[in-house]
Structure formats: C-alpha cells, structure tokens
Scaffold this motif. Sequence first.
Motif, mmCIF file in Angstrom:
data_model
loop_
_atom_site.group_PDB
_atom_site.id
_atom_site.type_symbol
_atom_site.label_atom_id
_atom_site.label_comp_id
_atom_site.label_asym_id
_atom_site.label_seq_id
_atom_site.Cartn_x
_atom_site.Cartn_y
_atom_site.Cartn_z
ATOM 1 N N ARG A 1 -20.677 37.903 -8.072
ATOM 2 C CA ARG A 1 -19.521 37.266 -8.694
ATOM 3 C C ARG A 1 -19.717 35.757 -8.640
ATOM 4 O O ARG A 1 -20.612 35.273 -7.967
ATOM 5 C CB ARG A 1 -18.249 37.658 -7.954
ATOM 6 C CG ARG A 1 -17.856 39.107 -8.126
ATOM 7 C CD ARG A 1 -16.583 39.453 -7.375
ATOM 8 N NE ARG A 1 -16.696 39.361 -5.932
ATOM 9 C CZ ARG A 1 -17.206 40.319 -5.154
ATOM 10 N NH1 ARG A 1 -17.668 41.419 -5.684
ATOM 11 N NH2 ARG A 1 -17.272 40.176 -3.858
ATOM 12 N N LEU A 2 -18.874 35.042 -9.326
ATOM 13 C CA LEU A 2 -18.949 33.582 -9.315
ATOM 14 C C LEU A 2 -17.623 33.022 -8.845
ATOM 15 O O LEU A 2 -16.560 33.395 -9.347
ATOM 16 C CB LEU A 2 -19.262 33.045 -10.717
ATOM 17 C CG LEU A 2 -19.228 31.521 -10.853
ATOM 18 C CD1 LEU A 2 -20.363 30.877 -10.064
ATOM 19 C CD2 LEU A 2 -19.308 31.122 -12.309
ATOM 20 N N VAL B 1 -11.987 34.918 -12.757
ATOM 21 C CA VAL B 1 -12.430 33.562 -12.440
ATOM 22 C C VAL B 1 -11.685 33.069 -11.209
ATOM 23 O O VAL B 1 -10.458 33.097 -11.155
ATOM 24 C CB VAL B 1 -12.162 32.598 -13.616
ATOM 25 C CG1 VAL B 1 -12.588 31.179 -13.263
ATOM 26 C CG2 VAL B 1 -12.859 33.072 -14.874
ATOM 27 N N VAL B 2 -12.443 32.618 -10.212
ATOM 28 C CA VAL B 2 -11.853 32.053 -9.005
ATOM 29 C C VAL B 2 -12.345 30.620 -8.866
ATOM 30 O O VAL B 2 -13.548 30.350 -8.924
ATOM 31 C CB VAL B 2 -12.246 32.865 -7.752
ATOM 32 C CG1 VAL B 2 -11.680 32.217 -6.493
ATOM 33 C CG2 VAL B 2 -11.780 34.301 -7.876
ATOM 34 N N LEU B 3 -11.394 29.707 -8.711
ATOM 35 C CA LEU B 3 -11.714 28.302 -8.481
ATOM 36 C C LEU B 3 -11.217 27.892 -7.112
ATOM 37 O O LEU B 3 -10.079 28.198 -6.738
ATOM 38 C CB LEU B 3 -11.039 27.405 -9.519
ATOM 39 C CG LEU B 3 -11.489 27.515 -10.962
ATOM 40 C CD1 LEU B 3 -10.650 26.585 -11.836
ATOM 41 C CD2 LEU B 3 -12.964 27.178 -11.092
ATOM 42 N N GLY B 4 -12.057 27.216 -6.388
ATOM 43 C CA GLY B 4 -11.648 26.590 -5.139
ATOM 44 C C GLY B 4 -11.528 25.102 -5.394
ATOM 45 O O GLY B 4 -12.386 24.513 -6.057
ATOM 46 N N LEU B 5 -10.484 24.496 -4.893
ATOM 47 C CA LEU B 5 -10.288 23.052 -5.033
ATOM 48 C C LEU B 5 -10.222 22.427 -3.650
ATOM 49 O O LEU B 5 -9.492 22.911 -2.781
ATOM 50 C CB LEU B 5 -8.994 22.743 -5.790
ATOM 51 C CG LEU B 5 -8.850 23.320 -7.192
ATOM 52 C CD1 LEU B 5 -7.483 22.950 -7.767
ATOM 53 C CD2 LEU B 5 -9.960 22.848 -8.107
ATOM 54 N N GLY B 6 -10.995 21.386 -3.465
ATOM 55 C CA GLY B 6 -10.994 20.658 -2.198
ATOM 56 C C GLY B 6 -11.004 19.168 -2.472
ATOM 57 O O GLY B 6 -11.498 18.724 -3.514
#
Length: 137
Positions: A2-3, A42-47
């Motif tokens: 997965r992405l 779709v999974v986005l991580g924000l940091g």
Amino acid sequence: MRLRMELFVDDMDVSVAFYRDVLGFRVERRAGDYASLRRGGVVLGLGPVAKLPERGDGPGFTRQRLAGDKGAGVEIVLEVDGQEALRTLYEHCERHNAVVEPLRQRPWGLEDFRLADPDGYYLRITHGDAAGEGPAG
C-alpha cells in the motif's frame, strides 16, 4: 503493498483543513504534531516542518532542505471513481479557489485538473475510466 504518503507542512491546521474541506479527506487521527487523513485507499500523514532538525547530513528531511519548493519534482496523482465524481470535485475545488490548472481532456484519454496545497505540493486529480494511466501509460 500500500502507499501512505507523509507531507511536511508549515501550518498543521491550514493543511488539515485543506485536505479535509477541499479534497474530502477524513481525519482518522490527530495527536499533537501529527495527523493521519484518509480518503478511500489514500492515506496522508501530515507533520510539521518545524519539528524537523535544522540541518543534517544524508538524505533525510531537514528544515533547510524543505526551505525551498517542497514539492519540486513530485506530482501527487489522486484518482476518483469516474468522470462525474471528477467534475463534482473540480467544482468544489473551484469554489475554494484551489484550482491551478482547469479541468481538461488529456491526449492519453483522461480528464484531470491540477491544484497546489497550502505548502505548494502539486496535485493532479483525475479518474480511472480510460485505458491509459497517464503520460507514460
């Protein structure tokens, strides 16, 4: 496989609001200096960029490295299910003044439009209805 893509951003609140309110992502988790958002597969991580080291040797991310154009050389392609969903999202993004390049038919058989998030990450929104997958497809 997965992405999951992680983006380093200047203002967490502004970025979370953009992906949630403009692109329809759901906030799955928000804890301190990190947010995880999902839309479909779709999974986005924000940091925050501010939590990165100022400088460093090697290929890792630093504040110095991201001081320029964060999205240089990367196009994030998001596919929606069908042309109707694409047009609906396009109209929604237009109402939020987020569109950089308008909706149009491409030579490879797909329609798409382009936008940039608050940090300059370049996004192409398209659909998966045609046989070709893009310029290289």
